[in-house]
Design a protein around this motif. Structure first.
Motif, PDB file in Angstrom:
ATOM      1  N   ASN A 107       0.816  -1.214   0.049  1.00  0.00           N
ATOM      2  CA  ASN A 107       0.146   0.138   0.142  1.00  0.00           C
ATOM      3  C   ASN A 107       0.925   0.929  -0.003  1.00  0.00           C
ATOM      4  OD1 ASN A 107      -2.522  -0.925  -0.096  1.00  0.00           O
ATOM      5  ND2 ASN A 107      -2.610  -1.470   2.085  1.00  0.00           N
ATOM      6  N   LEU A 108       1.969   1.207   0.846  1.00  0.00           N
ATOM      7  CA  LEU A 108       2.903   2.448   0.965  1.00  0.00           C
ATOM      8  C   LEU A 108       3.330   2.950  -0.458  1.00  0.00           C
ATOM      9  CD1 LEU A 108       4.394   2.370   4.585  1.00  0.00           C
ATOM     10  CD2 LEU A 108       2.901   4.025   3.439  1.00  0.00           C
ATOM     11  N   HIS A 109       4.015   1.736  -1.056  1.00  0.00           N
ATOM     12  CA  HIS A 109       4.840   1.994  -2.061  1.00  0.00           C
ATOM     13  C   HIS A 109       4.015   2.020  -3.465  1.00  0.00           C
ATOM     14  CE1 HIS A 109       8.609   0.189   0.118  1.00  0.00           C
ATOM     15  NE2 HIS A 109       7.971   1.165   0.815  1.00  0.00           N
ATOM     16  N   MET A 110       2.871   1.525  -3.500  1.00  0.00           N
ATOM     17  CA  MET A 110       2.043   1.545  -4.629  1.00  0.00           C
ATOM     18  C   MET A 110       0.784   2.431  -4.607  1.00  0.00           C
ATOM     19  SD  MET A 110       3.001  -2.232  -6.258  1.00  0.00           S
ATOM     20  CE  MET A 110       2.023  -3.246  -4.999  1.00  0.00           C
ATOM     21  N   ILE A 111      -0.193   1.712  -3.936  1.00  0.00           N
ATOM     22  CA  ILE A 111      -1.593   2.231  -3.850  1.00  0.00           C
ATOM     23  C   ILE A 111      -1.558   3.588  -3.477  1.00  0.00           C
ATOM     24  CG2 ILE A 111      -3.802   1.999  -2.968  1.00  0.00           C
ATOM     25  CD1 ILE A 111      -2.960  -0.373  -4.744  1.00  0.00           C
ATOM     26  N   THR A 112      -0.892   4.030  -2.296  1.00  0.00           N
ATOM     27  CA  THR A 112      -1.074   5.422  -1.785  1.00  0.00           C
ATOM     28  C   THR A 112      -0.228   6.354  -2.768  1.00  0.00           C
ATOM     29  OG1 THR A 112      -1.367   4.546   0.399  1.00  0.00           O
ATOM     30  CG2 THR A 112      -0.790   6.904   0.174  1.00  0.00           C
ATOM     31  N   PRO A 113       0.850   6.246  -3.273  1.00  0.00           N
ATOM     32  CA  PRO A 113       1.533   7.125  -4.202  1.00  0.00           C
ATOM     33  C   PRO A 113       0.586   7.422  -5.344  1.00  0.00           C
ATOM     34  CG  PRO A 113       2.855   5.366  -3.729  1.00  0.00           C
ATOM     35  CD  PRO A 113       1.926   5.405  -2.746  1.00  0.00           C
ATOM     36  N   ALA A 114       0.365   6.103  -5.868  1.00  0.00           N
ATOM     37  CA  ALA A 114      -0.399   6.060  -7.165  1.00  0.00           C
ATOM     38  C   ALA A 114      -1.647   6.996  -7.174  1.00  0.00           C
ATOM     39  CB  ALA A 114      -0.662   4.913  -7.620  1.00  0.00           C
ATOM     40  N   MET A 115      -2.588   6.755  -5.916  1.00  0.00           N
ATOM     41  CA  MET A 115      -3.728   7.379  -5.847  1.00  0.00           C
ATOM     42  C   MET A 115      -3.378   8.811  -5.484  1.00  0.00           C
ATOM     43  SD  MET A 115      -5.527   5.356  -7.181  1.00  0.00           S
ATOM     44  CE  MET A 115      -7.145   6.270  -6.785  1.00  0.00           C
ATOM     45  N   LEU A 116      -2.646   9.108  -4.664  1.00  0.00           N
ATOM     46  CA  LEU A 116      -2.270  10.695  -4.447  1.00  0.00           C
ATOM     47  C   LEU A 116      -1.993  11.252  -5.702  1.00  0.00           C
ATOM     48  CD1 LEU A 116       0.001  10.434  -1.069  1.00  0.00           C
ATOM     49  CD2 LEU A 116      -2.403  11.339  -1.392  1.00  0.00           C
ATOM     50  N   THR A 117      -1.078  10.657  -6.641  1.00  0.00           N
ATOM     51  CA  THR A 117      -1.164  11.257  -7.784  1.00  0.00           C
ATOM     52  C   THR A 117      -2.060  11.258  -8.451  1.00  0.00           C
ATOM     53  OG1 THR A 117       1.275  10.330  -7.611  1.00  0.00           O
ATOM     54  CG2 THR A 117       0.410  11.040  -9.750  1.00  0.00           C
ATOM     55  N   TYR A 118      -3.182  10.454  -8.558  1.00  0.00           N
ATOM     56  CA  TYR A 118      -4.319  10.658  -9.385  1.00  0.00           C
ATOM     57  C   TYR A 118      -5.137  11.718  -8.738  1.00  0.00           C
ATOM     58  CZ  TYR A 118      -8.953   9.200 -10.928  1.00  0.00           C
ATOM     59  OH  TYR A 118     -10.224   9.271 -11.410  1.00  0.00           O
TER      60      TYR A 118
END
Length: 256
Positions: A107-118
């Motif tokens: 979650n920390l390395h993929m989901i959260t940064p990707a969705m914050l970028t989104y």
């Protein structure tokens, strides 16, 4: 209020990113899962005379990005710079990690940064300006034992960052991948003599140096910066030459 949002900012690299951005005159929204974030906020306010909002949040859960974006909307915080720095490091066999830790690191390395970028990327495109920095790692290009989820999750973030950089560059939004090697923090549990040797050779860099290099690259519109450059490229070149059978032998002999 125009702000730079820095995740994982209570210590180490994240805190140095916050200092660099404050030094450039940005107000800050700093986020961490540690209560120490509030103390760091007070230090930053006094040192740089900027406004600092500090939040304690667990960014290792699925809805973390949406909740953080909603908070910014509700408090009229306009994120001009997003620095996705929050993460965890490990040196352990995949099956020896707990279920909870594996969800956390993914979650920390993929989901959260990707969705914050989104979420914040949409806002930036609408304004026609913005900067996003994603903390990747040279391990994204090195598949080795005991770092399966770490390296693989950083590989996702590396490829994702390059793709989004191309998509958003002409819309006024810069997305930058910062890929460090070893950094002088307590993360790796290195002996003091090993840290000194690494610093002397230029292979281990300080968090201050890394943060400045990363922010400078972002504001110059770079898609990627590797720190330190020469040592890491040499390391990646030689590691790529090692066949899997040799890696198995190294594990069997407990050399690494």
């Amino acid at each position: 209020m125009r702000v730079a949002l820095v995740t994982g900012a209570s210590s180490g690299i994240g805190y140095e990113y916050a200092r660099v951005m404050a030094g450039r005159g940005y107000n800050l929204l700093i986020v961490s899962n540690e209560e120490a974030i509030h103390e760091k906020a007070e230090i930053l306010r006094k040192e740089f005379s900027v406004e600092v909002v500090s939040l304690v949040r667990n960014l290792g859960v699925q809805e973390a990005a949406k909740e953080l974006h909603t908070y910014c909307k509700e408090h009229d915080l306009q994120v001009e710079v997003l620095i996705n720095n929050a993460g965890v490091y490990h040196d352990r066999d995949f099956l020896d990690d707990s279920e909870g830790f594996n969800y956390l690191i993914l979650n920390l390395h993929m989901i959260t940064p990707a969705m914050l970028t989104y979420y914040f990327g949409h806002d930036m495109v609408e304004r026609g300006k913005g900067y996003i920095l994603n903390m990747c790692s040279i391990t994204a290009s090195v598949a080795v034992q005991r770092m399966g989820t770490y390296g693989a999750s950083k590989a996702f973030l590396q490829n994702f960052t390059r793709s989004v950089h191309v998509e958003l560059r002409d819309k006024g939004v810069i997305v930058t991948n910062v890929s460090p090697g070893a950094v002088q923090t307590g993360l790796y549990n290195l002996k003091s003599y090993a840290m000194k040797i690494g610093r002397a050779l230029g292979y281990i860099v300080t968090p201050q140096y890394l943060a400045k290099r990363g922010v400078n690259a972002m504001f110059r519109g770079r898609a990627k910066v590797t720190v330190p450059c020469v040592w890491n490229y040499l390391l990646l070149f030689f590691v790529a030459l090692i066949p899997t059978c040799v890696l198995r032998l190294i594990r069997k002999l407990r050399w690494f």
